[in-house]
Design a protein around this motif. Structure first.
Motif, PDB file in Angstrom:
ATOM      1  N   LYS A 196     115.920  36.037 -72.090  1.00  0.00           N
ATOM      2  CA  LYS A 196     115.599  34.870 -71.261  1.00  0.00           C
ATOM      3  C   LYS A 196     116.632  34.676 -70.157  1.00  0.00           C
ATOM      4  N   GLU A 197     117.873  35.098 -70.430  1.00  0.00           N
ATOM      5  CA  GLU A 197     118.927  34.948 -69.417  1.00  0.00           C
ATOM      6  C   GLU A 197     118.682  35.842 -68.208  1.00  0.00           C
ATOM      7  N   SER A 198     118.008  36.960 -68.400  1.00  0.00           N
ATOM      8  CA  SER A 198     117.744  37.865 -67.277  1.00  0.00           C
ATOM      9  C   SER A 198     116.337  37.694 -66.712  1.00  0.00           C
ATOM     10  N   ALA A 199     115.592  36.726 -67.231  1.00  0.00           N
ATOM     11  CA  ALA A 199     114.230  36.471 -66.756  1.00  0.00           C
ATOM     12  C   ALA A 199     114.253  35.586 -65.513  1.00  0.00           C
ATOM     13  N   VAL A 200     113.110  35.526 -64.848  1.00  0.00           N
ATOM     14  CA  VAL A 200     112.893  34.550 -63.787  1.00  0.00           C
ATOM     15  C   VAL A 200     112.286  33.320 -64.465  1.00  0.00           C
ATOM     16  N   SER A 201     113.090  32.275 -64.630  1.00  0.00           N
ATOM     17  CA  SER A 201     112.651  31.099 -65.380  1.00  0.00           C
ATOM     18  C   SER A 201     112.403  29.924 -64.441  1.00  0.00           C
ATOM     19  N   VAL A 202     111.286  29.247 -64.660  1.00  0.00           N
ATOM     20  CA  VAL A 202     110.891  28.122 -63.822  1.00  0.00           C
ATOM     21  C   VAL A 202     110.554  26.938 -64.717  1.00  0.00           C
ATOM     22  N   HIS A 203     111.198  25.816 -64.461  1.00  0.00           N
ATOM     23  CA  HIS A 203     110.912  24.587 -65.211  1.00  0.00           C
ATOM     24  C   HIS A 203     109.821  23.822 -64.486  1.00  0.00           C
ATOM     25  N   MET A 204     108.755  23.491 -65.205  1.00  0.00           N
ATOM     26  CA  MET A 204     107.606  22.844 -64.578  1.00  0.00           C
ATOM     27  C   MET A 204     107.109  21.680 -65.424  1.00  0.00           C
ATOM     28  N   GLY A 205     106.294  20.833 -64.804  1.00  0.00           N
ATOM     29  CA  GLY A 205     105.643  19.740 -65.503  1.00  0.00           C
ATOM     30  C   GLY A 205     106.591  18.604 -65.842  1.00  0.00           C
ATOM     31  N   GLU A 206     106.048  17.631 -66.558  1.00  0.00           N
ATOM     32  CA  GLU A 206     106.839  16.467 -66.942  1.00  0.00           C
ATOM     33  C   GLU A 206     106.298  15.892 -68.240  1.00  0.00           C
ATOM     34  N   LEU A 207     107.185  15.255 -68.977  1.00  0.00           N
ATOM     35  CA  LEU A 207     106.812  14.719 -70.280  1.00  0.00           C
ATOM     36  C   LEU A 207     105.710  13.670 -70.155  1.00  0.00           C
ATOM     37  N   GLU A 208     105.732  12.894 -69.071  1.00  0.00           N
ATOM     38  CA  GLU A 208     104.735  11.850 -68.889  1.00  0.00           C
ATOM     39  C   GLU A 208     103.316  12.414 -68.803  1.00  0.00           C
ATOM     40  N   MET A 209     103.205  13.668 -68.393  1.00  0.00           N
ATOM     41  CA  MET A 209     101.901  14.327 -68.308  1.00  0.00           C
ATOM     42  C   MET A 209     101.663  15.272 -69.495  1.00  0.00           C
ATOM     43  N   SER A 210     102.559  15.232 -70.469  1.00  0.00           N
ATOM     44  CA  SER A 210     102.459  16.045 -71.696  1.00  0.00           C
ATOM     45  C   SER A 210     102.479  17.540 -71.409  1.00  0.00           C
ATOM     46  N   ASN A 211     103.143  17.955 -70.314  1.00  0.00           N
ATOM     47  CA  ASN A 211     103.164  19.382 -69.969  1.00  0.00           C
ATOM     48  C   ASN A 211     104.509  19.866 -69.435  1.00  0.00           C
ATOM     49  N   GLU A 212     105.599  19.285 -69.932  1.00  0.00           N
ATOM     50  CA  GLU A 212     106.931  19.769 -69.554  1.00  0.00           C
ATOM     51  C   GLU A 212     107.157  21.121 -70.225  1.00  0.00           C
ATOM     52  N   ARG A 213     107.472  22.130 -69.437  1.00  0.00           N
ATOM     53  CA  ARG A 213     107.544  23.488 -69.975  1.00  0.00           C
ATOM     54  C   ARG A 213     108.448  24.353 -69.124  1.00  0.00           C
ATOM     55  N   THR A 214     108.918  25.449 -69.719  1.00  0.00           N
ATOM     56  CA  THR A 214     109.684  26.456 -69.003  1.00  0.00           C
ATOM     57  C   THR A 214     108.929  27.777 -69.062  1.00  0.00           C
ATOM     58  N   ILE A 215     108.626  28.328 -67.902  1.00  0.00           N
ATOM     59  CA  ILE A 215     107.932  29.607 -67.809  1.00  0.00           C
ATOM     60  C   ILE A 215     108.979  30.691 -67.605  1.00  0.00           C
ATOM     61  N   ASN A 216     109.098  31.580 -68.574  1.00  0.00           N
ATOM     62  CA  ASN A 216     110.050  32.687 -68.503  1.00  0.00           C
ATOM     63  C   ASN A 216     109.297  33.965 -68.141  1.00  0.00           C
ATOM     64  N   THR A 260     106.136  31.192 -72.241  1.00  0.00           N
ATOM     65  CA  THR A 260     106.190  29.793 -71.819  1.00  0.00           C
ATOM     66  C   THR A 260     106.519  28.920 -73.020  1.00  0.00           C
ATOM     67  N   GLU A 261     107.568  28.112 -72.884  1.00  0.00           N
ATOM     68  CA  GLU A 261     108.034  27.244 -73.963  1.00  0.00           C
ATOM     69  C   GLU A 261     107.777  25.789 -73.579  1.00  0.00           C
ATOM     70  N   LEU A 262     107.030  25.079 -74.422  1.00  0.00           N
ATOM     71  CA  LEU A 262     106.737  23.677 -74.169  1.00  0.00           C
ATOM     72  C   LEU A 262     107.794  22.786 -74.807  1.00  0.00           C
ATOM     73  N   ALA A 263     108.202  21.775 -74.079  1.00  0.00           N
ATOM     74  CA  ALA A 263     109.208  20.838 -74.577  1.00  0.00           C
ATOM     75  C   ALA A 263     108.609  19.930 -75.644  1.00  0.00           C
TER      76      ALA A 263
END
Length: 281
Positions: A147-167, A185-188
């Motif tokens: 995951k440290e060498s991946a292109v990681s993008v944090h997206m979404g928000e908890l208020e919309m029930s879709n806070e997640r990190t796309i690795n 993709t890891e969901l918070a």
């Protein structure tokens, strides 16, 4: 050890919209990927992707060339992407190269006549190797990706029930591949939705693998054409095939992680046709 495989044929969207629950599950859901000391796989006619799982416990398992490949080695004309989704460390041998994969680490294997084997470092805490494989016309080097060498993008928000990190891990921004693209993709905590607003990409098929889900919880995967959606209820450690004409989204009763793998004629992650949430039917 034992190798099991089955063939899955492609479906026309006009036919698939008439499938009942049992037929949807039979054609698209992959229920059993991990059995002790076995390799299980599905050979799909969607871009000829193979979706599989290996769980080495007491034996070293070989990635065998199944009969439909008509090849001396599994990787003779194929590239492979592997994720360790088990808590134990995996040992993957590719010819003379040896790779150790911890939980949620990935490995890309380029095409060529390679002997590939899977083992667990500790039988009491076995690894689980989830893999996708697509046809390949060029051989690229094997490479481990964390995951440290991946292109990681944090997206979404908890208020919309879709806070997640796309690795984005086994993608062309990280390493060269022929057509295989994979990520995780890891969901918070507190978030349950993925890939919404929904999209399709007619130049690529996709497979989703859901895990990190408690055994008493479930995920509802949405598929079908945007105006003819269907759903499949799934458990953790299960995968689903997504044709090029289908949306691929989900909501669950708990947060989770999923691995997406794509194959087709296009390596552009952003090549997607989106649909408004309010236009889905």
């Amino acid at each position: 050890m034992k190798t099991n495989y089955e063939l899955r044929y492609a479906s026309h969207p006009e036919d698939a919209c008439h499938y009942d629950t049992a037929r949807l599950r039979r054609d698209f859901l992959i229920e059993t990927l991990f059995t002790a000391d076995e390799v299980n796989m599905v050979y799909s006619m969607y871009d000829r992707m193979i979706v599989g799982g290996a769980m080495p416990v007491n034996e070293e398992l070989k990635l065998e060339a199944i009969d439909p490949l008509k090849a001396p080695f599994f990787t003779t004309r194929r590239e492979v992407g592997i994720f360790n989704v088990g808590q134990g460390t995996a040992i993957v041998r590719v010819g003379d190269e040896v790779f150790e994969l911890a939980y949620k680490e990935a490995l890309y294997i380029g095409s060529g006549d390679h002997d590939v084997t899977f083992a667990s470092k500790d039988a009491a805490c076995p690894a689980k190797l989830y893999f996708n494989s697509t046809t390949a016309h060029t051989s690229y080097p094997c490479k481990k990706v964390t995951k440290e060498s991946a292109v990681s993008v944090h997206m979404g928000e908890l208020e919309m029930s879709n806070e997640r990190t796309i690795n984005k891990m086994l993608v062309n921004q990280v390493l060269p591949t022929c057509q295989l693209q994979m990520g995780m993709t890891e969901l918070a905590a507190g978030s349950v939705w993925n890939t919404m607003p929904a999209h399709v990409h007619s130049r690529r098929m996709e497979a989703y693998f859901y895990f990190d889900l408690p055994s008493d919880q479930a995920v509802c995967h949405f598929m079908g054409e945007p105006q003819e959606t269907r759903h499949i209820w799934m458990r953790g450690d299960q995968a689903v095939l997504s044709p090029e004409w289908s949306i691929h989204s989900a909501a669950a009763t708990h947060n989770y992680t999923f691995i997406w793998g794509m194959g087709g004629e296009n390596l552009d992650y952003g090549d997607q046709d989106f649909f408004k949430i309010t236009d889905l039917k």
